[in-house]
Design an enzyme around this catalytic site. Structure first.
Site, mmCIF file in Angstrom:
data_model
loop_
_atom_site.group_PDB
_atom_site.id
_atom_site.type_symbol
_atom_site.label_atom_id
_atom_site.label_comp_id
_atom_site.label_asym_id
_atom_site.label_seq_id
_atom_site.Cartn_x
_atom_site.Cartn_y
_atom_site.Cartn_z
ATOM 1 N N PRO A 33 1.128 15.815 -8.403
ATOM 2 C CA PRO A 33 2.573 15.982 -8.579
ATOM 3 C C PRO A 33 3.350 16.024 -7.265
ATOM 4 C CG PRO A 33 1.390 17.394 -10.110
ATOM 5 C CD PRO A 33 0.355 16.779 -9.212
ATOM 6 N N ILE A 64 -2.539 9.143 -13.966
ATOM 7 C CA ILE A 64 -3.917 8.659 -13.906
ATOM 8 C C ILE A 64 -4.161 7.641 -15.020
ATOM 9 C CG2 ILE A 64 -6.344 9.307 -13.850
ATOM 10 C CD1 ILE A 64 -4.497 10.400 -11.542
ATOM 11 N N GLU A 84 -8.359 -2.805 -4.241
ATOM 12 C CA GLU A 84 -7.389 -2.397 -5.260
ATOM 13 C C GLU A 84 -6.067 -3.122 -5.045
ATOM 14 O OE1 GLU A 84 -4.960 1.587 -6.803
ATOM 15 O OE2 GLU A 84 -6.675 1.804 -5.447
#
Length: 380
Positions: free
Chosen positions: A129, A158, A243
Site C-alpha cells: 500500500p 497482486i 517482465e
C-alpha cells in the site's frame, strides 16, 4: 514488413495457441469478466496443452524448451484476442524465471509438477500500500524463528492473488541492511495467518483476479526460502527485465490489433457519402499510427531475439516497456476517436481495449521509473 524471428515450429505453435484460445477461453471470457475471476479449469486446460512451464524441465512435466519466443507468441495471441483474464504471463514469464533459477531440488519436486499441470497457480507479491515502484521501501518483514520465518505485512495489486496456491513474497529478513536485507519467501495456500482481502475492482482487465494479501504471523518454513537470504533484491533486478519485455511485447501486439480493427472500421464506416478513412485528417492519423507501430515492431523483435539469446539488458527492457506501453495508450485513444460514438460503446472491442490498456504504463514499473533506469544507465 515481415517478421523473420520465427521458424515454422513457432508458426505451428501459434496456430495451436489460437485454437486453444478459441476453444478454452473465448467462450467463457465474458462471464469471467462479470465474475472478476477465471475458472481454475482454464489453468488445467493450459497445463494439458503444454502451455505452462514451457521452459521447465521435462522430468517435472515441463516442455524443456528455453526458447523465450514461445512465451511471446502465447502472450501476443492473448492480446490480439483481447482476453486478459488468465494471468498466464505472471505464472510463465515472471514467476517461472524465479522458480527455475532459484529452487532447490527438493522445492522443484514439491512445486514444479503442479506448476506445469496448472494445479498450482502462482503469484508474486512485491507491491505494498505504501510502496509501489519503490521496492526498497517495502515494510513486510520475515523474522527468523527456529526452522521458520515469521512473516508480517500486507501486499496489494497482486495479479492471480485470489487463485494463487504459491505466492513469492518479497520481505525484509534484515530491515537494517537495506536492499541487502530483502529475501524471497514462498507462501503456500492454507498457511495459518495468510489471508486474502478484496478481489479489487479495477478500471479494466476485469476477468483477472487482482487482490490484497495479508500476512499475520505466518510461519513460513525456512525450506520455503527462494534462493539465498538477503539476495532478494538482486534476484528481482535480474528478473524484472523479462517482465518488462513481456509487458512491452504484449503492448505491441495489442496496439497492432487496435489499429487493424480501426483501419477496417475506417474503410467501411461512411459519413458524408464516403468512407471516413478517405478524409485527409483520418488518413493522416492512420498513417501516423502505422508508421509508429512499424518502427516499434522492429525494436520489439530485436529485444525478443536478444532475450532469447540471454543478451537483453535492463536498460533495453525499460526502453521497450516505456515506449510500447505509451504507444499503446496513444494508439487506442486515437482509435476510439476514429470510431466516434461507437468507440464509447462497450460492445465494440476498442472500448474494452480503452479500459484494459490504461494499466500498462503503471504495472511492472511506471513509465517514470523506466526513464529513471534508462537515465542512470547513461551515467547521469
Amino acid at each position: 514488413m515481415g517478421r523473420d524471428i520465427y521458424t515454422d515450429e513457432h508458426h505451428a505453435f501459434r496456430d495451436m495457441v489460437r485454437s486453444f484460445i478459441v476453444k478454452e477461453i473465448a467462450p467463457h471470457h465474458e462471464q469471467w469478466e462479470k465474475d472478476g475471476i477465471v475458472s481454475r479449469e482454464v489453468w488445467l486446460a493450459a497445463g494439458r496443452a503444454g502451455l505452462l512451464g514451457i521452459d521447465m524441465p521435462e522430468e517435472f512435466g515441463g516442455g524443456g524448451n528455453p526458447d523465450y519466443r514461445y512465451y511471446v507468441i502465447f502472450n501476443e495471441e492473448l492480446a490480439k484476442a483481447g482476453v486478459h483474464g488468465p494471468g498466464f504471463a505472471v505464472h510463465n514469464d515472471i514467476n517461472g524465471g524465479y522458480l527455475r533459477q532459484l529452487c532447490t531440488d527438493e522445492q522443484k519436486r514439491r512445486w514444479f509438477p503442479g506448476y506445469c499441470s496448472g494445479e498450482i497457480i502462482t503469484a508474486i507479491a512485491m507491491t505494498e500500500p505504501a510502496a509501489g515502484s519503490d521496492l526498497q521501501g517495502i515494510r513486510t518483514t520475515a523474522v527468523g524463528d527456529g526452522d521458520d520465518y515469521v512473516l508480517n505485512g500486507s501486499k496489494t495489486f497482486i495479479s492471480n492473488g485470489i487463485l494463487a496456491d504459491l505466492v513469492i513474497v518479497v520481505a525484509k529478513t534484515d530491515p537494517a541492511a537495506g536492499a541487502k536485507g530483502v529475501s524471497l519467501l514462498v507462501v503456500e495456500r492454507g498457511m495459518a495467518g495468510f489471508e486474502r482481502g478484496r478481489n479489487l475492482d479495477k478500471v479494466g482487465m476485469h476477468a483477472q483476479d487482482t487482490a490484497e494479501l495479508f500476512f499475520d504471523n505466518v510461519r513460513v518454513p525456512k525450506a520455503n526460502l527462494l534462493g539465498e537470504e538477503g539476495m532478494g533484491f538482486i534476484y528481482l533486478m535480474r528478473n524484472l527485465a523479462r517482465e518488462r519485455l513481456s509487458i512491452g511485447a504484449t503492448a505491441q501486439a495489442a496496439a497492432e490489433t487496435a489499429f487493424e480493427q480501426t483501419l477496417e472500421y475506417c474503410k467501411t464506416r461512411e459519413a458524408f457519402g464516403r468512407p471516413i478513412g478517405k478524409f485527409q485528417h483520418n488518413r493522416f492519423t492512420l498513417a501516423e499510427m502505422k508508421t509508429e507501430l512499424t518502427v516499434s515492431r522492429a525494436f520489439t523483435d530485436e529485444c525478443i531475439v536478444k532475450e532469447s539469446a540471454g543478451e537483453l539488458t535492463a536498460d533495453e527492457a525499460a526502453m521497450l516497456k516505456w515506449w510500447n506501453t505509451e504507444l499503446l495508450k496513444r494508439v487506442v485513444d486515437r482509435c476510439v476517436q476514429l470510431h466516434g460514438g461507437y468507440g464509447y460503446m462497450t460492445e465494440y472491442p476498442i472500448a474494452k481495449a480503452y479500459q484494459d490498456v490504461r494499466i500498462q504504463t503503471i504495472f511492472g514499473g511506471t513509465t517514470e521509473i523506466m526513464k529513471e533506469i534508462i537515465g542512470r544507465g547513461l551515467g547521469v
